[in-house]
Design an enzyme around this catalytic site. Structure first.
Site: not given
Length: 856
Positions: A538-539, A541, A543, A657
């Site tokens: 899905l994506g 980042g 981390f 964040d």
């Protein structure tokens, strides 16, 4: 008979109603052509405060005052004509021909009080008005030549016996203002009593209480973190002192959430009391008071001595400082320390091998005759004092952490108190060479004893832990069933997390109860995500990656798989597990469970099909799916989710964040805040913290966090303001925008030129109402102001979004210039004249940053 009863009941009802105040036609404002008669009341916009005539206690006199509207116990917080009451109900409050507020006794036609402002000659008096704000501040407004509403006078600048949240306390020499408190004479007499509490700036700013002209208590000097003599006042306390240029020193305290009613009062007996309203008990509850004991009496033990009230039971509470003895032994024997102490046997402490004795947890001496150097740290401060024979002692507050620096005394050291339950600071006393040698020998003996005790304690703890582990292992091995294994998995998780958590976080977790999340087996996750296939990705980042999955029961999930080389270690993982498991709100992503097995750390969330908000607002094609109505709903729901984190959840959470990619959209396009890896728990009364490890995303970080490591709820407010402007404009803050280095500066430029509507995302078309969009832009700019104290709380943001209320003018945002360097909050931006916003400026004493910034 029945008719007589009905008439009697009607008479009682009418008699009761006659005692109730009639309500003023205008909600919170007195216009020039209106007057407030005795019996009329105006109420602030949020129904918190009332203004009108009242009678305190058993008195029969009438006063104009402000009191809490929703509190069953009438509590006045400000009185206009405190020294000139009105006998009877003939009083009236109005704006006179000069535009000033006036209280007049109509029976005698005598004015008993006036605001006394001198207005510019061309002022249109007919446009003057007085408004009672939701903060409890009564403001007198006029229009300047540019038709801006300007505050000419305000009750917050003329306090009586009460400090309210967001009220200044201190001195403004330029404006001739002294924001001090004067007690009432009696509970039913608000005229000026004998007690005065004020801030004095001679030497280093200190707060004193007077009885008449006699000093009776000193709060101690400001050390950068709190008043030295108020141990409760730590970094996370409710106070915030602000130093401002141009001979102005002011202090303010704030309470999170408009539902909390709080005040600080100087009462008739000379006590400072901090109080909050307990709704359940319907009474005021104290959270702080001073003075507390005999050691708070000013100069109780004389010079070169310290006072400890807990030593009074066995011995005299006064003790001479190291290297000193009582000036009069007879006084000391009779428990009278007023004459203080002097050096033993006249010992020479001038360039004769002398040094310093360290005293801890001290209310440091009166600083009226002391000097301060705001850039000097401990070692340099010691060297300066040692070179000057007149120097009697020094104290420091860490400059790099926001402290005031080096304070040096060249005279008697008076009014020192020792705290035994925390608080205070270190104090260094100049002593002779012989006394220094005695202290050194004693320190070595104590150090040896402490080492022996430490070894014994560590050994005992190790034996206990080993015994508990062996006992648990044998029990679990004997059971060996599936249920036991599941408990074992949970215990392994908790042990893994506990080994990385800091003590403060552990305390918060223990107070809020155990963590209760599902523990997923690694094989289950592998099966659900097709072994983390790229088709299910899905994506990605900073981390790790996020994968879509489907459990055997058909439930769709999103799995956040943390990279083994990721900067998000056990602490961040622990944060997300422990925090999200305890949070329940429709605008927060729901955590289903986690997996910690074979070196993997994974979080299992509910699946949200529309991914992140950034995939819509920064894409011209998908962005057209979000008309203004939907964008406004998203803004409001994000604000409510953030308000829940700050105020309404069981834990007070600072997200740290918040950004577009961390706001996910469900099937109905409702936003849900996600990614709590950087979040921090705050204590119940904590409002600020600091860190040397700054983590987050450039462009969303507030100036004080990015530059100096300080974060608070106002840091999240800044991030929310950036996100709000991104949603409106469809632009990323981090991108270069024509004349400005970022979106915030770009919007600010258009706002100042009164062309703010030109920044609206073109794909929105004509689906918006101009007034609503302008209000949202206005709120966004209020959220991104450079000074954190200027930014509204999220409760205020939600209120402003939902109501067409008057908004204060925003100050310049942080990070809008082309050049990097000093963060904007280091210099004052406040104009010389007060406006309705009543801007507070601050001056930093530290231009250096020791933070480690980790971009994401």
């Amino acid at each position: 008979m029945k008719q007589t009863m009905y008439l009697h009941a009607l008479y009682l009802a009418l008699s009761f109603l006659s005692f109730l105040p009639s309500f003023y036609p205008s909600t919170d404002t007195i216009a020039f052509n209106q007057s407030l008669k005795d019996g009329d009341v105006i109420i602030s916009s949020g129904n918190t405060f009332s203004l009108g005539f009242f009678t305190p206690g058993n008195s029969h006199r009438r006063y104009v005052g402000i009191w809490y509207n929703a509190v069953s116990e009438q509590t006045a917080v400000w009185v206009a004509n405190r020294n000139n009451p009105i006998n009877g109900t003939s009083g009236v409050l109005f704006l006179d021909d000069t535009g000033n507020l006036v209280v007049r006794d109509e029976r005698s036609n005598v004015s008993v009080w006036t605001s006394g402002v001198s207005f510019p000659a061309k002022t249109m008096v007919k446009k003057h008005s007085a408004q009672l704000l939701e903060t409890g501040n009564l403001v007198l407004l006029f229009q300047d030549d540019k038709e801006n509403r300007v505050v000419a006078w305000q009750s917050f600048h003329h306090p009586t016996n009460t400090i309210l949240p967001y009220m200044k306390f201190g001195i403004d020499k330029n404006a001739g203002l002294d924001w001090g408190l004067r007690s009432w004479k009696a509970p039913d007499d608000p005229s000026e009593g004998q007690y005065l509490y004020r801030l004095e700036t001679k030497g280093i700013p200190q707060e004193f209480m007077y009885r008449g002209s006699e000093r009776i208590w000193r709060a101690g000097p400001w050390n950068g973190f709190g008043w030295s003599g108020v141990p409760e006042m730590k970094t996370q306390f409710i106070f915030n002192l602000t130093y401002v240029k141009n001979n102005k020193v002011s202090e303010m305290y704030a309470i999170d959430g408009p539902s909390v009613l709080s005040r600080i009062v100087l009462n008739e007996s000379g006590k400072m009391e901090g109080l909050t309203w307990d709704v359940g008990e319907s009474r005021w509850e104290g959270f702080w008071f001073a003075p507390k004991d005999q050691c708070d009496d000013y100069e109780h033990c004389g010079a070169f001595s310290k006072c400890n009230p807990y030593e009074a039971a066995e011995d005299f509470e006064c003790t001479c400082l190291p290297g000193f003895k009582p000036r009069e032994e007879r006084d000391w024997d009779s428990r009278d320390g007023l004459r203080g102490c002097g050096r033993k046997n006249g010992e020479n402490a001038c360039r004769n091998g002398e040094g310093f004795a360290k005293l801890t947890r001290m209310k440091i001496p009166d600083t009226e005759m002391a000097t301060v150097n705001m850039s000097m740290e401990l070692k340099e401060c010691e060297e300066v004092c040692l070179k000057n024979c007149s120097c009697t002692g020094f104290a420091t507050a860490n400059v790099s952490a926001g402290g005031i620096g080096c304070i040096i005394w060249y005279d008697d050291l008076i009014d020192m108190k020792e705290f035994t339950d925390g608080g205070g600071q270190d104090m260094y006393i100049r002593i002779s060479a012989s006394e220094l040698a005695k202290l050194s020998n004693k320190s070595e003996e104590n150090s040896h004893e402490r080492r022996l005790v430490a070894i014994a304690v560590v050994s005992l703890v190790a034996i206990m832990i080993l015994g508990l582990y062996l006992g648990y292992y044998l029990v679990m091995k004997k059971k060996g069933d599936k249920k036991g294994l599941q408990r074992n998995s949970m215990l392994s998780l908790n042990n893994s997390l506990a080994s990385y958590q800091d003590s403060s976080m552990a305390e918060e977790m223990n107070e809020s109860g155990p963590t209760d999340v599902l523990i997923f087996d690694l094989d289950t996750i592998i099966s659900a995500t097709a072994n983390f296939s790229l088709e299910n990705k899905l994506g990605e980042g900073g981390f790790g990656r996020v994968f879509k999955g489907q459990l055997s029961n058909g439930q769709e999930i999103a799995v956040k798989r943390l990279s083994r080389n990721s900067g998000q270690g056990a602490e961040e993982f622990k944060n997300e597990v422990t925090l999200i498991a305890k949070l329940q709100h429709r605008n927060l992503v729901k955590l289903l469970g986690c997996c910690i097995q074979q070196g993997e750390k994974m979080l299992v969330y509910e699946y949200l099909p529309n991914k992140g908000l950034d995939t819509f607002i920064f894409d011209s094609t998908r962005g057209s799916m979000l008309d203004w109505k939907k964008r406004f709903e998203i803004i409001l729901e994000i604000a409510r989710g953030l308000l829940y984190l700050h105020q309404d959840s069981r834990l007070r959470i600072i997200h740290r964040d918040l950004k577009a990619s961390n706001v996910l959209l469900d099937a109905c396009m409702h936003p849900k805040i996600s990614d709590f890896g950087m979040a921090r728990i705050f204590g119940g009364d904590q409002i600020e913290a600091s860190t040397k490890r700054v983590v987050g995303t450039y462009g969303y970080m507030s100036p004080e966090y990015a530059m100096e490591g300080y974060f608070s709820m106002k840091s999240d407010v800044y991030s929310f303001g950036v996100l709000l402007l991104e949603i409106i404009t469809g632009r990323k803050n981090s991108q270069y925008h024509e004349s400005s280095m970022n979106l915030v500066g770009y919007v600010w430029d258009f706002w100042r030129e009164e062309k703010a509507l030109e920044v609206v995302d073109p794909v929105v078309g004509n689906s918006y109402e101009a007034g609503e969009v302008l209000r949202c832009i206005h709120i966004g700019l209020l959220c991104v102001q450079a000074h954190q104290n200027d930014r509204p709380a999220m409760s205020d943001v939600v209120f402003m979004l939902c109501n067409e209320t008057t908004l204060s003018s925003p100050n310049p945002p942080g990070f809008i210039g082309r050049q990097s360097g000093n963060y904007a909050a280091h210099s004052s931006t406040a104009p010389n004249t007060s406006t309705a916003a009543d801007i507070i400026s601050c001056m930093s004493v530290n231009d250096m940053s020791i933070t480690i910034v980790e971009g994401r």
